[in-house]
Design an enzyme around this catalytic site. Structure first.
Site, PDB file in Angstrom:
ATOM      1  N   MET A 185       0.844  -1.190   0.000  1.00 12.81           N
ATOM      2  CA  MET A 185       0.000   0.000   0.000  1.00 12.81           C
ATOM      3  C   MET A 185       0.882   1.243   0.000  1.00 12.81           C
ATOM      4  SD  MET A 185      -2.904  -1.202   2.738  1.00 12.81           S
ATOM      5  CE  MET A 185      -1.757  -2.044   3.850  1.00 12.81           C
ATOM      6  N   GLY A 232       0.678   2.864   7.053  1.00  4.16           N
ATOM      7  CA  GLY A 232       1.428   1.669   6.716  1.00  4.16           C
ATOM      8  C   GLY A 232       0.730   0.843   5.688  1.00  4.16           C
ATOM      9  N   SER A 233       1.078  -0.464   5.477  1.00  2.89           N
ATOM     10  CA  SER A 233       2.066  -0.606   4.452  1.00  2.89           C
ATOM     11  C   SER A 233       1.932  -1.863   3.597  1.00  2.89           C
ATOM     12  CB  SER A 233       3.457  -0.573   5.052  1.00  2.89           C
ATOM     13  OG  SER A 233       3.841   0.781   5.214  1.00  2.89           O
ATOM     14  N   ARG A 234       1.499  -3.021   4.111  1.00  4.46           N
ATOM     15  CA  ARG A 234       1.357  -4.210   3.279  1.00  4.46           C
ATOM     16  C   ARG A 234       0.273  -5.109   3.861  1.00  4.46           C
ATOM     17  NH1 ARG A 234       6.339  -8.218   2.577  1.00  4.46           N
ATOM     18  NH2 ARG A 234       5.024 -10.044   2.862  1.00  4.46           N
TER      19      ARG A 234
END
Length: 205
Positions: free
Chosen positions: A86, A168-170
């Protein structure tokens, strides 16, 4: 627990972060208009980052849990992992890739490496186990807050909001063992949308 498909304008808790910026803007905008304007803009940026648009899940298939770019597509034993990075411009609210019952919500401390790097496999995470599949929300170098919305025993529907990662992020999906690479509809580098883009065509062969 968050209702199944609410229409939040922003993710839960976003106003708490934005309020810090807005509170700083009020006294400084008179004393130092440029600094006050920056604080105000940061507050607006925080709300935009946590935006939570409605989505229209398809009636079948396993779908993407996150907006972003497919950064991981690999085999783990007899299963496949699909990871979605992301970016800062993506929506960071995550959604259930399929229906299921939450078996566990496991927080695992770790590092905070950039989520697009291989080192991010050791990052802090929350693993939501739905027996048939797993969703993993992974913090990045700047992210420090993972917010799961679900609890053990919750029955999920496809596309339901299940959490978000602030800054954040994944998000990864560990697919059911019955799928192999030929079933996967996405490739590394492809852009997907949470709650809408199919990762595999059907829930069973």
């Amino acid at each position: 627990m968050v209702p199944l498909l609410p229409s939040y304008a922003v993710a839960p808790g976003a106003w708490r972060y934005a309020a810090i910026c807005f509170a700083a803007a009020i006294p400084t905008i008179l004393l130092s208009p440029p600094i006050g304007a920056v604080a105000l803009a940061l507050g607006v940026a925080v709300l935009w980052f946590h935006r939570d648009p409605s989505r229209n899940p398809p009636e079948s298939g396993i779908i993407a849990p996150a907006d972003g770019r497919v950064s991981v597509l690999r085999e783990e034993g007899d299963r496949l992992r699909v990871g979605i990075f992301m970016n800062v411009t993506d929506v960071h609210v995550n959604r259930a890739p399929a229906g299921g019952t939450v078996q566990s919500v496991d927080h695992r401390p770790g590092a905070n490496k950039p989520a697009f790097s291989k080192d991010s496999d050791r990052n802090e995470r929350v693993v939501i186990d739905c027996d048939d599949y797993e969703v993993t929300l992974i913090a990045g170098w700047f992210a420090r807050r993972i917010h799961p919305y679900v609890e053990v025993g919750d029955d999920l529907v496809r596309g339901q909001r299940i959490g978000h990662v602030s800054f954040g992020s994944r998000a990864d999906v560990l697919l059911p063992a019955r799928y192999d690479r030929e079933d996967v509809l996405v490739a590394e580098g492809e852009t997907v949308r949470a709650g809408e883009t199919p990762l595999v065509a059907t829930e069973s062969r």
